[in-house]
Design a protein around this motif. Structure first.
Motif, PDB file in Angstrom:
ATOM      1  N   LYS A 202      30.165   0.306 -22.047  1.00 47.44           N
ATOM      2  CA  LYS A 202      28.905   0.257 -21.283  1.00 47.44           C
ATOM      3  C   LYS A 202      27.695   0.211 -22.207  1.00 47.44           C
ATOM      4  O   LYS A 202      26.725  -0.516 -21.957  1.00 47.44           O
ATOM      5  N   ASN A 248      31.716  -0.620 -11.329  1.00 44.75           N
ATOM      6  CA  ASN A 248      30.318  -0.325 -11.698  1.00 44.75           C
ATOM      7  C   ASN A 248      29.490  -1.613 -11.660  1.00 44.75           C
ATOM      8  O   ASN A 248      28.735  -1.914 -12.590  1.00 44.75           O
ATOM      9  N   TYR A 251      25.652  -1.553 -12.450  1.00 41.56           N
ATOM     10  CA  TYR A 251      25.314  -1.351 -13.865  1.00 41.56           C
ATOM     11  C   TYR A 251      25.497  -2.651 -14.644  1.00 41.56           C
ATOM     12  O   TYR A 251      24.605  -3.059 -15.413  1.00 41.56           O
ATOM     13  N   PHE A 252      26.616  -3.303 -14.473  1.00 43.46           N
ATOM     14  CA  PHE A 252      26.930  -4.487 -15.271  1.00 43.46           C
ATOM     15  C   PHE A 252      26.180  -5.723 -14.805  1.00 43.46           C
ATOM     16  O   PHE A 252      26.198  -6.748 -15.491  1.00 43.46           O
TER      17      PHE A 252
END
Length: 448
Positions: A202, A248, A251-252
């Protein structure tokens, strides 16, 4: 040698390995109760040793904080074992030494250890006796999840990893990803657990795709090495990291509009099938719009289509145009050797080599000048002549015969002769070339 004995040889800490010998001896002689009791003690000791190393070697304040809390617990009551559970809880909560699975396995081990070490008066068998399978399972879980792993990554020591790859990037030139992977694997990756892998991945994603050059020199200077590490991680463990992206998505999907960030994102999406479809719609739309701005982006953007065959069709439409003056054709963009290599690998991996050959032949045949024709022959035709099918050869001969920028150039006769050598093998020496009236050939027998 059994898998347990093999893992025993890889136990990280010297003292842990020494203590574990007692566990192994008890297990091999059938004393499974003793093996389980001792294994739990070894786990507790190993956590302490690793916390000490984190502080002493990497000046990890979190590790020192945990150790000080445990020292205080022991000062309060030197005979109480409560500090052991507190140690496990703090390590799980504040570091990356334990992930959820390992933490749960330790909890299960502790239960069996407690039943094995403490009599239960209302049971027929006062002391619990683990089976061989129980003991073996606990031993494997502790070896795999904790004992063989380095303590190098607590939350604070994450910075050490990022600094290391930044400071040593000069020793791993761009074309040496294999050497970089070996370095990362032996020093870091083999010690990763799932939590740490997710954290590092991340962070690298953020540094490569979200942070712009204006955000700091470290992001500008380290973007290439960070991207290389990111791709190495994904290649090594694609299934787990694909799932992390899927879980996620928000987020990505946060990416910068800056061209350098988008370019790296397109490289990533072009390399790893399916990731584009995981992104949120706003990111997909941003990428689609950016792809339109550069032909170099369009060449790699096969992920926008259902399959590479559609991609080759759209790429032909984008790059190959009709012309209005001295040549019947023109190229909107002259494709580069690395881009040709990319498209070749794409076609090989998706079983559509015929479409790739059609595309590069068309690219040559749409050359709008003598110079372009020389370049496209060298890049698109000559390296693949031995791979072209009968249909490809006929398509090539027809294309050359129609485009005066191909058949009138100074190198035409020489290059046409090279083509004919391969054409004779595919079409037969009796093939009638007379219909290609603009093509000139040298005497093949005198030009071997």
């Amino acid at each position: 040698m059994s898998s347990i004995e093999l893992m025993f040889e890889n136990i990280y800490h010297k003292k842990t390995k020494e203590y574990f010998e007692e566990v192994l001896d008890s297990y091999t002689t059938g004393n499974y109760r003793s093996a389980v009791v001792m294994l739990y003690s070894v786990v507790v000791c190993d956590l302490v040793y690793k916390l000490k190393e984190l502080y002493e070697k990497y000046e990890d304040d979190t590790a020192e904080e945990i150790l000080e809390i445990i020292r205080e617990e022991q000062r309060k009551s030197s005979t109480s074992p409560d500090w052991e559970q507190k140690l496990i809880n703090l390590v799980f909560e504040k570091t990356n030494l334990l992930d959820n699975v390992v933490n749960e396995n330790i909890r299960h081990l502790k239960q069996h250890r407690h039943l094995s070490a403490h009599p239960v008066l209302n049971e027929l068998d006062i002391l619990f006796m683990p089976t061989k399978e129980n003991a073996r399972s606990h031993i494997r879980n502790m070896l795999e999840g904790l004992l063989v792993k380095s303590p190098i990554f607590s939350k604070d020591v994450f910075d050490f990893f990022m600094e290391d790859i930044a400071e040593n990037q000069e020793y791993f030139p761009k074309k040496e990803d294999d050497n970089l992977e070996k370095y990362l694997d032996t020093k870091y990756f083999k010690y990763f657990n799932k939590n740490l892998e997710e954290k590092v991945f991340k962070a690298l994603w953020k540094f490569v795709f979200r942070k712009e050059d204006d955000d700091g020199e470290q992001f500008k200077n380290n973007r290439v090495i960070n991207y290389r590490v990111l791709t190495i991680m994904f290649k090594r463990n694609r299934v787990n990291l694909f799932q992390i992206i899927k879980e996620n998505t928000s987020y990505f999907s946060q990416i910068s509009r800056n061209n350098i960030n988008i370019e790296k994102m397109i490289d990533f999406l072009a390399t790893y099938d399916g990731v584009f479809n995981l992104l949120e719609d706003h990111s997909k739309q941003l990428i689609k719009e950016k792809v339109k701005t550069k032909y170099s982006f369009q060449i790699k953007s096969h992920f926008l289509y259902d399959n590479p065959v559609e991609h080759f069709k759209e790429l032909s439409i984008a790059l190959h145009k009709e012309r209005y003056d001295y040549s019947p054709y023109r190229l909107e963009y002259l494709i580069t050797p690395p881009q040709i290599k990319f498209l070749e690998e794409l076609s090989n991996s998706h079983n559509c080599s015929e479409e790739f050959f059609d595309f590069i032949i068309e690219h040559h045949c749409y050359s709008g000048s003598f110079d372009e024709a020389d370049i496209t022959f060298m890049r698109c035709i000559e390296p693949y002549l031995d791979k072209f099918s009968r249909g490809n050869i006929i398509e090539l001969l027809s294309g050359i015969n129609y485009n005066n920028q191909l058949f009138n150039r100074s190198a035409a006769e020489s290059d046409n002769t090279k083509i004919k050598r391969y054409a004779d093998k595919k079409l037969g020496k009796k093939f009638n070339y007379s219909k290609y009236e603009n093509l000139k050939f040298s005497d093949i027998n005198s030009n071997k």
